[in-house]
Design a protein around this motif. Structure first.
Motif, PDB file in Angstrom:
ATOM      1  N   THR A   1       0.832  -1.203   0.000  1.00 20.72           N
ATOM      2  CA  THR A   1       0.000   0.000   0.000  1.00 20.72           C
ATOM      3  C   THR A   1       0.868   1.256   0.000  1.00 20.72           C
ATOM      4  OG1 THR A   1      -1.703  -1.175   1.239  1.00 20.72           O
ATOM      5  CG2 THR A   1      -1.852   1.213   1.197  1.00 20.72           C
TER       6      THR A   1
ATOM      7  N   HIS B   1      -0.939   4.519   7.367  1.00 14.36           N
ATOM      8  CA  HIS B   1      -1.751   3.808   6.362  1.00 14.36           C
ATOM      9  C   HIS B   1      -1.407   2.325   6.286  1.00 14.36           C
ATOM     10  CE1 HIS B   1       1.980   4.649   4.177  1.00 14.36           C
ATOM     11  NE2 HIS B   1       1.650   3.684   3.343  1.00 14.36           N
ATOM     12  N   THR B   2      -0.268   1.941   6.861  1.00 15.47           N
ATOM     13  CA  THR B   2       0.116   0.535   6.856  1.00 15.47           C
ATOM     14  C   THR B   2       1.000   0.259   8.073  1.00 15.47           C
ATOM     15  OG1 THR B   2       1.013  -1.291   5.507  1.00 15.47           O
ATOM     16  CG2 THR B   2       2.161   0.831   5.392  1.00 15.47           C
TER      17      THR B   2
ATOM     18  N   ARG C   1      -0.613  -6.560   9.476  1.00 19.21           N
ATOM     19  CA  ARG C   1      -0.472  -5.523   8.450  1.00 19.21           C
ATOM     20  C   ARG C   1      -1.785  -5.321   7.707  1.00 19.21           C
ATOM     21  NH1 ARG C   1       3.722  -5.530   3.329  1.00 19.21           N
ATOM     22  NH2 ARG C   1       5.256  -4.796   4.852  1.00 19.21           N
TER      23      ARG C   1
ATOM     24  N   GLU D   1      -4.029  -1.805   7.605  1.00 15.96           N
ATOM     25  CA  GLU D   1      -4.400  -1.118   6.363  1.00 15.96           C
ATOM     26  C   GLU D   1      -5.908  -0.973   6.225  1.00 15.96           C
ATOM     27  OE1 GLU D   1      -0.473  -2.696   3.873  1.00 15.96           O
ATOM     28  OE2 GLU D   1      -2.449  -3.520   3.430  1.00 15.96           O
TER      29      GLU D   1
END
Length: 431
Positions: free
Chosen positions: A152, A369-370, A407, A411
């Protein structure tokens, strides 16, 4: 590759000097030349070659180079492509410890924390481009690809492009993932490697396009699938260990639904719960030994796992609740092992407790975001990395849990929170 490690108490870690920001150095060409020479045997062995597109629009001017991240081979490929172009490199803090870190500084490397908002990073990149007059190599995914597809990407990379006003170049590799996939325990395969180097946008094109349009351009450039490339081009990897560690990616059985019961060994992947087995052929495809092949293509299996995690989050049932060994990094001297702790991850984000309660760190679901999760991290073990610009916490699960699932959950939870979709709270035992 290993990292400097030392056992310390949490109290002593708090006394350590913090990482001080330093302006990026100009790359020392004598050292870059040595690095290029060191890379040459590998480049010859993998028969490395690359193609270019629109690179005449870049010429010798400094540019922002965005390269996909597949394996330890990537840096060698970059030197194979761009040397003798002067090039500063954005590097993770943990990769720049000890003597190696000092040499990397001389190469023009600048450290940053993965998946942490770092305002100095933008000024450092501008400094490299404008003051040092060097190009800047950056891996926008930051972490290695798990399933052979792009990790991502950070949001609004177009904002950075607009700010820098320099040509943006993309480098997408073929074969680098298969030569040394992260799940495969650092076992090198004999695979030819190539790359496509493209001027994604000139300063004039960047000025004309919106941030959303630039983000879409980058998203398209990073829409690769290494396992599809292997299958479609009949790239045979006929090694007896090709499925070793495959359970790191594929942790959930599509036949019985059990998690953390998968085991990849040799050329086969199996579920210890239901005993179903799959054969990984030399083209990277999976075939059920008995019964239906649910997912022949590994990224399809990975996508299904993501959908399962998303449903758990929406139902409020997702939970990581794990005893861990904790390492902390505060500077470039290495990491300090402080002993055991406990990590939870749920709809409220991460919560880490250690050092008899002295360490108590929480991280919001919209912090990043991740997630910095990795397999066989510096030859220690699978890891979940959280933290901020002052403290990096590396958590090693003590039981058989999936850092991949963590993970995926990070996300998907980030997207849900950003989209402001309703998320039901987890049910209590009384309910």
């Amino acid at each position: 590759m290993k990292i400097n490690m030392k056992k310390m108490s949490y109290e002593d870690v708090l006394k350590l000097p913090r990482l001080k920001h330093k302006k990026p150095m100009k790359p020392q060409m004598w050292l870059a030349t040595i690095v290029r020479m060191v890379c040459e045997p590998t480049l010859r062995k993998i028969k490395f070659h690359y193609t270019t597109e629109r690179m005449d629009l870049v010429g010798d001017q400094p540019c922002l180079i965005l390269m996909n991240h597949c394996s330890f081979t990537d840096m060698k490929l970059a030197y194979g492509i761009f040397y003798p172009r002067k090039m500063g490199i954005i590097t993770s803090v943990d990769a720049m410890t000890g003597i190696l870190g000092k040499l990397m500084r001389l190469l023009g490397c600048s450290p940053t924390h993965k998946y942490v908002t770092d305002l100095t990073l933008f000024s450092d990149i501008e400094y490299m481009l404008k003051k040092n007059k060097t190009s800047v190599l950056m891996y926008p995914e930051a972490g290695y690809s798990f399933d052979g597809c792009a990790t991502t990407l950070p949001r609004k990379m177009g904002v950075l492009m607009k700010r820098l006003k320099v040509p943006v170049v993309t480098v997408i590799t073929q074969g680098a993932f298969h030569r040394d996939p992260l799940y495969n325990m650092l076992q090198i395969r004999n695979v030819k490697v190539s790359a496509h180097v493209k001027c994604l946008a000139t300063p004039e094109e960047i000025k004309e396009k919106s941030v959303a349009e630039l983000d879409a351009l980058l998203e398209e450039a990073f829409s690769f699938d290494n396992f599809a490339w292997q299958r479609d081009n009949k790239v045979a990897i006929d090694v007896p260990f090709r499925a070793d560690g495959l359970h790191r990616i594929l942790y959930k059985c599509p036949h019985c639904g059990a998690e953390n019961q998968m085991k990849g060994k040799g050329t086969q992947l199996g579920c210890r719960a239901c005993k179903k087995m799959w054969l990984m052929d030399k083209y990277g495809q999976l075939h059920a030994i008995d019964g239906e092949t649910e997912y022949a293509h590994i990224p399809d299996w990975y996508k299904w796992q993501r959908e399962c995690v998303r449903k758990e989050l929406e139902d409020g049932t997702y939970l990581l609740d794990e005893d861990v060994d904790i390492a902390i990094q505060v500077n470039l001297d290495g990491v300090a092992m402080i002993g055991e702790g406990h990590l939870t991850h749920d709809l409220n984000g991460f919560h880490l407790i250690g050092a008899d309660g002295q360490l108590d760190y929480s991280q919001s679901p919209v912090f990043s975001h991740t997630l910095y999760s990795d397999y066989y991290w510096y030859e220690i073990g699978d890891v979940i990395g959280i933290g901020d610009n002052e403290f990096s916490y590396f958590c090693f699960p003590k039981s058989n849990v999936s850092v991949t699932k963590a993970r995926l959950a990070t996300e998907e939870l980030y997207k849900m929170k950003k989209q402001k979709r309703p998320v039901r709270a987890a049910k209590t035992e009384k309910e």
